[in-house]
Design a protein around this motif. Structure first.
Motif, PDB file in Angstrom:
ATOM      1  N   VAL A 147       0.851  -1.196   0.000  1.00 29.33           N
ATOM      2  CA  VAL A 147       0.000   0.000   0.000  1.00 29.33           C
ATOM      3  C   VAL A 147       0.884   1.243   0.000  1.00 29.33           C
ATOM      4  N   GLY A 148       0.615   2.165  -0.928  1.00 30.98           N
ATOM      5  CA  GLY A 148       1.324   3.435  -0.964  1.00 30.98           C
ATOM      6  C   GLY A 148       0.408   4.567  -0.573  1.00 30.98           C
ATOM      7  N   PHE A 149       0.993   5.714  -0.301  1.00 35.27           N
ATOM      8  CA  PHE A 149       0.243   6.932  -0.019  1.00 35.27           C
ATOM      9  C   PHE A 149       0.637   7.976  -1.051  1.00 35.27           C
ATOM     10  N   ALA A 150      -0.254   8.871  -1.373  1.00 31.82           N
ATOM     11  CA  ALA A 150       0.104   9.960  -2.270  1.00 31.82           C
ATOM     12  C   ALA A 150      -0.537  11.237  -1.771  1.00 31.82           C
ATOM     13  N   ALA A 151       0.298  12.151  -1.354  1.00 23.71           N
ATOM     14  CA  ALA A 151      -0.182  13.466  -0.943  1.00 23.71           C
ATOM     15  C   ALA A 151      -0.212  14.333  -2.189  1.00 23.71           C
ATOM     16  N   GLU A 152      -1.392  14.734  -2.578  1.00 22.29           N
ATOM     17  CA  GLU A 152      -1.523  15.521  -3.810  1.00 22.29           C
ATOM     18  C   GLU A 152      -2.316  16.789  -3.524  1.00 22.29           C
ATOM     19  N   THR A 153      -1.954  17.864  -4.190  1.00 21.88           N
ATOM     20  CA  THR A 153      -2.864  19.004  -4.186  1.00 21.88           C
ATOM     21  C   THR A 153      -3.996  18.650  -5.152  1.00 21.88           C
ATOM     22  N   ASP A 154      -5.163  19.257  -4.960  1.00 22.59           N
ATOM     23  CA  ASP A 154      -6.363  18.774  -5.667  1.00 22.59           C
ATOM     24  C   ASP A 154      -6.181  18.709  -7.182  1.00 22.59           C
ATOM     25  N   ALA A 155      -5.331  19.563  -7.716  1.00 23.02           N
ATOM     26  CA  ALA A 155      -5.117  19.570  -9.168  1.00 23.02           C
ATOM     27  C   ALA A 155      -4.585  18.219  -9.660  1.00 23.02           C
ATOM     28  N   HIS A 156      -3.998  17.441  -8.740  1.00 24.58           N
ATOM     29  CA  HIS A 156      -3.353  16.201  -9.177  1.00 24.58           C
ATOM     30  C   HIS A 156      -4.005  14.941  -8.608  1.00 24.58           C
ATOM     31  N   LEU A 157      -5.139  15.085  -7.923  1.00 26.40           N
ATOM     32  CA  LEU A 157      -5.735  13.899  -7.312  1.00 26.40           C
ATOM     33  C   LEU A 157      -6.034  12.811  -8.350  1.00 26.40           C
ATOM     34  N   ALA A 158      -6.428  13.243  -9.550  1.00 24.71           N
ATOM     35  CA  ALA A 158      -6.742  12.261 -10.601  1.00 24.71           C
ATOM     36  C   ALA A 158      -5.508  11.457 -10.990  1.00 24.71           C
ATOM     37  N   ASP A 159      -4.310  12.020 -10.761  1.00 20.04           N
ATOM     38  CA  ASP A 159      -3.076  11.312 -11.119  1.00 20.04           C
ATOM     39  C   ASP A 159      -2.851  10.072 -10.250  1.00 20.04           C
ATOM     40  N   ALA A 160      -3.575   9.977  -9.128  1.00 24.36           N
ATOM     41  CA  ALA A 160      -3.344   8.867  -8.197  1.00 24.36           C
ATOM     42  C   ALA A 160      -3.583   7.520  -8.870  1.00 24.36           C
ATOM     43  N   VAL A 161      -4.541   7.480  -9.781  1.00 20.93           N
ATOM     44  CA  VAL A 161      -4.839   6.224 -10.477  1.00 20.93           C
ATOM     45  C   VAL A 161      -3.611   5.783 -11.282  1.00 20.93           C
ATOM     46  N   HIS A 162      -3.012   6.757 -11.945  1.00 19.86           N
ATOM     47  CA  HIS A 162      -1.797   6.508 -12.711  1.00 19.86           C
ATOM     48  C   HIS A 162      -0.634   6.123 -11.813  1.00 19.86           C
ATOM     49  N   LYS A 163      -0.531   6.848 -10.701  1.00 20.43           N
ATOM     50  CA  LYS A 163       0.590   6.641  -9.774  1.00 20.43           C
ATOM     51  C   LYS A 163       0.573   5.220  -9.219  1.00 20.43           C
ATOM     52  N   ARG A 164      -0.617   4.692  -8.926  1.00 19.27           N
ATOM     53  CA  ARG A 164      -0.709   3.319  -8.413  1.00 19.27           C
ATOM     54  C   ARG A 164      -0.105   2.346  -9.416  1.00 19.27           C
ATOM     55  N   GLN A 165      -0.412   2.560 -10.675  1.00 20.90           N
ATOM     56  CA  GLN A 165       0.104   1.648 -11.703  1.00 20.90           C
ATOM     57  C   GLN A 165       1.606   1.828 -11.880  1.00 20.90           C
ATOM     58  N   ARG A 166       2.042   3.097 -11.857  1.00 21.22           N
ATOM     59  CA  ARG A 166       3.464   3.382 -12.070  1.00 21.22           C
ATOM     60  C   ARG A 166       4.309   2.782 -10.948  1.00 21.22           C
ATOM     61  N   LYS A 167       3.791   2.857  -9.721  1.00 24.73           N
ATOM     62  CA  LYS A 167       4.545   2.356  -8.571  1.00 24.73           C
ATOM     63  C   LYS A 167       4.485   0.831  -8.479  1.00 24.73           C
ATOM     64  N   GLY A 168       3.412   0.243  -8.997  1.00 23.92           N
ATOM     65  CA  GLY A 168       3.260  -1.205  -8.920  1.00 23.92           C
ATOM     66  C   GLY A 168       2.673  -1.682  -7.607  1.00 23.92           C
ATOM     67  N   CYS A 169       2.143  -0.742  -6.798  1.00 20.68           N
ATOM     68  CA  CYS A 169       1.552  -1.163  -5.516  1.00 20.68           C
ATOM     69  C   CYS A 169       0.109  -1.609  -5.749  1.00 20.68           C
ATOM     70  N   ASP A 170      -0.455  -2.291  -4.756  1.00 21.77           N
ATOM     71  CA  ASP A 170      -1.813  -2.816  -4.893  1.00 21.77           C
ATOM     72  C   ASP A 170      -2.853  -1.731  -4.616  1.00 21.77           C
ATOM     73  N   TRP A 171      -2.624  -1.004  -3.532  1.00 16.45           N
ATOM     74  CA  TRP A 171      -3.546   0.082  -3.166  1.00 16.45           C
ATOM     75  C   TRP A 171      -2.737   1.367  -3.019  1.00 16.45           C
ATOM     76  N   LEU A 172      -3.395   2.474  -3.333  1.00 17.40           N
ATOM     77  CA  LEU A 172      -2.771   3.782  -3.119  1.00 17.40           C
ATOM     78  C   LEU A 172      -3.785   4.644  -2.374  1.00 17.40           C
ATOM     79  N   VAL A 173      -3.378   5.170  -1.237  1.00 20.73           N
ATOM     80  CA  VAL A 173      -4.251   6.046  -0.458  1.00 20.73           C
ATOM     81  C   VAL A 173      -3.886   7.478  -0.827  1.00 20.73           C
ATOM     82  N   ALA A 174      -4.810   8.155  -1.503  1.00 20.57           N
ATOM     83  CA  ALA A 174      -4.526   9.513  -1.973  1.00 20.57           C
ATOM     84  C   ALA A 174      -5.169  10.511  -1.034  1.00 20.57           C
ATOM     85  N   ASN A 175      -4.391  11.496  -0.589  1.00 20.12           N
ATOM     86  CA  ASN A 175      -5.029  12.545   0.205  1.00 20.12           C
ATOM     87  C   ASN A 175      -4.747  13.927  -0.355  1.00 20.12           C
TER      88      ASN A 175
END
Ligand code: CTP
Ligand code: CA
Length: 226
Positions: A147-175
């Motif tokens: 499980v990864g975490f991603a602290a994003e400013t709102d402009a980039h929250l949609a990138d979390a879906v991409h980030k999960r795939q790029r990192k190869g983790c199973d879950w990504l908790v975006a805040n």
């Protein structure tokens, strides 16, 4: 060890949690750091321990007390954090909450830098290793759940879906860490859980509640409801 039970479903499971910022030295008295209190990661380590897991917490510099029963390893830099994580493997569950510095000064000075007439000077940086990506890499030692975490400013929250795939983790908790969201150092968090199934936005709640909810989902994923 005590037998697995409904309220301690993670007995017999090993978990690795990274938390806090990293400090990347410029010279003996100065460093580059990320904004992170460590609260969310420490809360997750405590929640996994409460559910019976054997938890190693690899922590950057924070002012927080060690959660009871958790084995804490203190580190300063991203490279130290990676080395400590490698030593903690193999584990069943890895949760990377640390705000790892993306770059470090290429050649930290061993003596204190002094102001000179030519300052300000440029700082040369080099990229740090990506701990989450390394832990997520397929192989015999890969944890069952990463499980990864991603602290994003709102402009980039949609990138979390991409980030999960790029990192190869199973879950990504975006805040959302937009200035108005008031997350850093706060006791509350508003996150969305990104998985293969999609994006699940959770209501704003205390960081301890985020931790408990995540730990419950982790336990359910690993051992099922029974
Ligand atoms: N992470 C890590 N090692 C790094 C950088 C990030 O383990 N060197 C982990 C963090 O702990 C977090 C996740 O990767 O779980 C996402 O971190 P984030 O900074 O959002 O991702 P980056 O790939 O560094 O992308 P960005 O350019 O948005 O910072
Ligand atoms: Ca980053």
């Amino acid at each position: 060890a005590a037998p697995r039970s409904a309220d301690r479903p993670l007995i017999g499971r090993k978990a690795l949690v990274t938390a806090g910022p990293t400090h990347e030295p410029i010279d003996p008295v100065r460093f580059i750091a990320n904004r992170s209190s460590g609260k969310q990661g420490y809360a997750i380590a405590a929640a996994l321990h409460d559910m019976g897991a054997d938890v190693t917490l690899v922590s950057g510099p924070t002012t927080l007390p060690t959660p009871a029963g958790v084995q804490r390893i203190d580190v300063e830099t991203a490279r130290e954090m990676l080395a400590a994580c490698r030593r903690a493997l193999p584990v069943d569950i890895a949760v990377c909450v640390a705000a790892v510095g993306d770059w470090r000064p290429t050649a930290p000075s061993t003596v204190k830098l002094k102001k000179t007439p030519v300052t300000p000077r440029a700082l040369e940086l080099i990229e740090n290793p990506d701990i989450l990506a390394e832990i997520s890499r397929p192989g015999p030692e890969r944890p069952q759940l990463v499980v990864g975490f991603a602290a994003e400013t709102d402009a980039h929250l949609a990138d979390a879906v991409h980030k999960r795939q790029r990192k190869g983790c199973d879950w990504l908790v975006a805040n959302d860490v937009s200035p108005g969201a008031d997350i850093f150092g706060s006791a509350e968090n508003q996150v969305s859980l990104v998985s293969e199934a999609g994006v699940d936005p959770w209501p704003r709640m205390p960081k301890n509640a985020v931790a408990a909810r995540l730990a419950t989902l982790i336990a359910r994923h690993l051992v099922g409801d029974g």
